[in-house]
Design a protein around this motif. Sequence first.
Motif, PDB file in Angstrom:
ATOM      1  N   TYR A 137       0.807  -1.229   0.000  1.00 50.95           N
ATOM      2  CA  TYR A 137       0.000   0.000   0.000  1.00 50.95           C
ATOM      3  C   TYR A 137       0.840   1.280   0.000  1.00 50.95           C
ATOM      4  O   TYR A 137       0.295   2.371   0.117  1.00 50.95           O
ATOM      5  CB  TYR A 137      -0.987   0.016   1.174  1.00 50.95           C
ATOM      6  N   GLU A 187      -1.364   3.012  -5.294  1.00 45.42           N
ATOM      7  CA  GLU A 187      -1.637   2.375  -6.586  1.00 45.42           C
ATOM      8  C   GLU A 187      -0.307   1.922  -7.181  1.00 45.42           C
ATOM      9  O   GLU A 187       0.452   2.731  -7.715  1.00 45.42           O
ATOM     10  CB  GLU A 187      -2.368   3.325  -7.534  1.00 45.42           C
ATOM     11  N   THR A 188      -0.025   0.651  -7.066  1.00 44.98           N
ATOM     12  CA  THR A 188       1.237   0.103  -7.562  1.00 44.98           C
ATOM     13  C   THR A 188       1.209  -0.054  -9.077  1.00 44.98           C
ATOM     14  O   THR A 188       0.158   0.005  -9.711  1.00 44.98           O
ATOM     15  CB  THR A 188       1.496  -1.267  -6.924  1.00 44.98           C
ATOM     16  N   LEU A 195      -1.150  -2.843  -9.916  1.00 47.22           N
ATOM     17  CA  LEU A 195      -2.568  -2.489  -9.925  1.00 47.22           C
ATOM     18  C   LEU A 195      -2.926  -1.605 -11.119  1.00 47.22           C
ATOM     19  O   LEU A 195      -4.010  -1.741 -11.695  1.00 47.22           O
ATOM     20  CB  LEU A 195      -2.948  -1.784  -8.622  1.00 47.22           C
ATOM     21  N   LYS A 196      -2.038  -0.714 -11.484  1.00 52.17           N
ATOM     22  CA  LYS A 196      -2.298   0.140 -12.650  1.00 52.17           C
ATOM     23  C   LYS A 196      -2.492  -0.708 -13.902  1.00 52.17           C
ATOM     24  O   LYS A 196      -3.377  -0.449 -14.716  1.00 52.17           O
ATOM     25  CB  LYS A 196      -1.145   1.121 -12.850  1.00 52.17           C
ATOM     26  N   LYS A 235      -5.868  -2.525 -13.658  1.00 52.55           N
ATOM     27  CA  LYS A 235      -6.972  -1.573 -13.805  1.00 52.55           C
ATOM     28  C   LYS A 235      -7.154  -1.169 -15.265  1.00 52.55           C
ATOM     29  O   LYS A 235      -8.284  -1.076 -15.765  1.00 52.55           O
ATOM     30  CB  LYS A 235      -6.700  -0.341 -12.944  1.00 52.55           C
ATOM     31  N   VAL A 256      -9.899  -3.803  -9.144  1.00 58.09           N
ATOM     32  CA  VAL A 256      -8.679  -3.769  -8.332  1.00 58.09           C
ATOM     33  C   VAL A 256      -8.995  -3.363  -6.895  1.00 58.09           C
ATOM     34  O   VAL A 256      -9.908  -2.567  -6.638  1.00 58.09           O
ATOM     35  CB  VAL A 256      -7.619  -2.824  -8.934  1.00 58.09           C
ATOM     36  N   ASP A 302      -6.791  -2.188  -3.380  1.00 58.35           N
ATOM     37  CA  ASP A 302      -5.466  -1.817  -2.893  1.00 58.35           C
ATOM     38  C   ASP A 302      -5.167  -2.472  -1.545  1.00 58.35           C
ATOM     39  O   ASP A 302      -6.043  -2.983  -0.852  1.00 58.35           O
ATOM     40  CB  ASP A 302      -5.331  -0.290  -2.796  1.00 58.35           C
ATOM     41  N   TYR A 346      -6.481   6.585   4.291  1.00 57.23           N
ATOM     42  CA  TYR A 346      -6.330   7.052   2.918  1.00 57.23           C
ATOM     43  C   TYR A 346      -5.908   8.519   2.864  1.00 57.23           C
ATOM     44  O   TYR A 346      -5.209   8.930   1.931  1.00 57.23           O
ATOM     45  CB  TYR A 346      -7.625   6.817   2.143  1.00 57.23           C
ATOM     46  N   ARG A 360       1.384  10.619  -1.279  1.00 57.81           N
ATOM     47  CA  ARG A 360       1.437  10.550  -2.743  1.00 57.81           C
ATOM     48  C   ARG A 360       1.573  11.938  -3.356  1.00 57.81           C
ATOM     49  O   ARG A 360       2.236  12.109  -4.394  1.00 57.81           O
ATOM     50  CB  ARG A 360       0.188   9.847  -3.270  1.00 57.81           C
TER      51      ARG A 360
END
Length: 281
Positions: free
Chosen positions: A220, A224-225, A228-229, A232, A238, A240, A271, A278
């Motif tokens: 995490y 968004e790794t 996962l990108k 997606k 997806v 997270d 989050y 981020r």
Amino acid sequence: MKLFGVLGNPVAHSLSPAMMNAAFAADGIDAIYVPFRVESEDLDDALRGLKALGAVGVNVTIPHKLGAFAWVSERTREAELVQAVNVVRFTGSGAIGHNTDVSGWWRSVEHAMPAEPLRVVILGAGGSVQAILASLSIHRPSADVGIAARRAEAVLQLDKQFGNRLHLRHVPWADRHQAVGDAHAVIQCTPLGMWPNADASPIDDPEVFRPGQLVQDIVYRPLETAFLKMAKAAGATVVDGASMLLWQGVDAYEWWLSRKAPAQVMADAVYGTLNKERAAP
């Protein structure tokens, strides 16, 4: 004031203090949740000291989950299944060890888990996989579970632990792309893609993903790794890794206090922190 905390090494990066302290404030509970950096050889002393101080309970993270399992005087079914403890509740006569990674993982994916018959592929065979296998053995015992790992002996050990409850099979690491393409659900449990190596991914062929798949990365940071990108972009659903952290925390809160947790407040704390990270330059 009620005392709670998290024991680990390292532990400064933990999101649990922000999540739990936000929950206490929202519920009007006079309590504090503190991170404690503890060396492995000092774990027993730390747990005894917290009990003596009147702490209500603590979370336990890497590398202390096995040590806490050995230390507690009583264990829940989930802790026994995983042979590890991630949450402790102190009692008058000792301490109870529980594992909310089991329920937390399921709550993170339940909304998107495909119907049976279910083919699951897990990438990696590290410690986090045990909680996922325990959860599948409770909620999807008929699932076909392939574990893609470089070391077949690691999968063999997991099969010894869970083979009587699940159908497990080793997927050679070289065959992982084909296995992912055939799976209904894919759970990424390696450290690949974790900050600061955010461009890394255990999968380098985006064509293996498809709409209708559930794809989760338990990493995490970043939220968004690259993995996962990729999923997606292919239309997969997806999930997270922060969601597993959140729900294991919700379940720990409810187990400690026997009251419904303010889950949305806890989610906002988790989050919110990750999104600030981020956005930071």
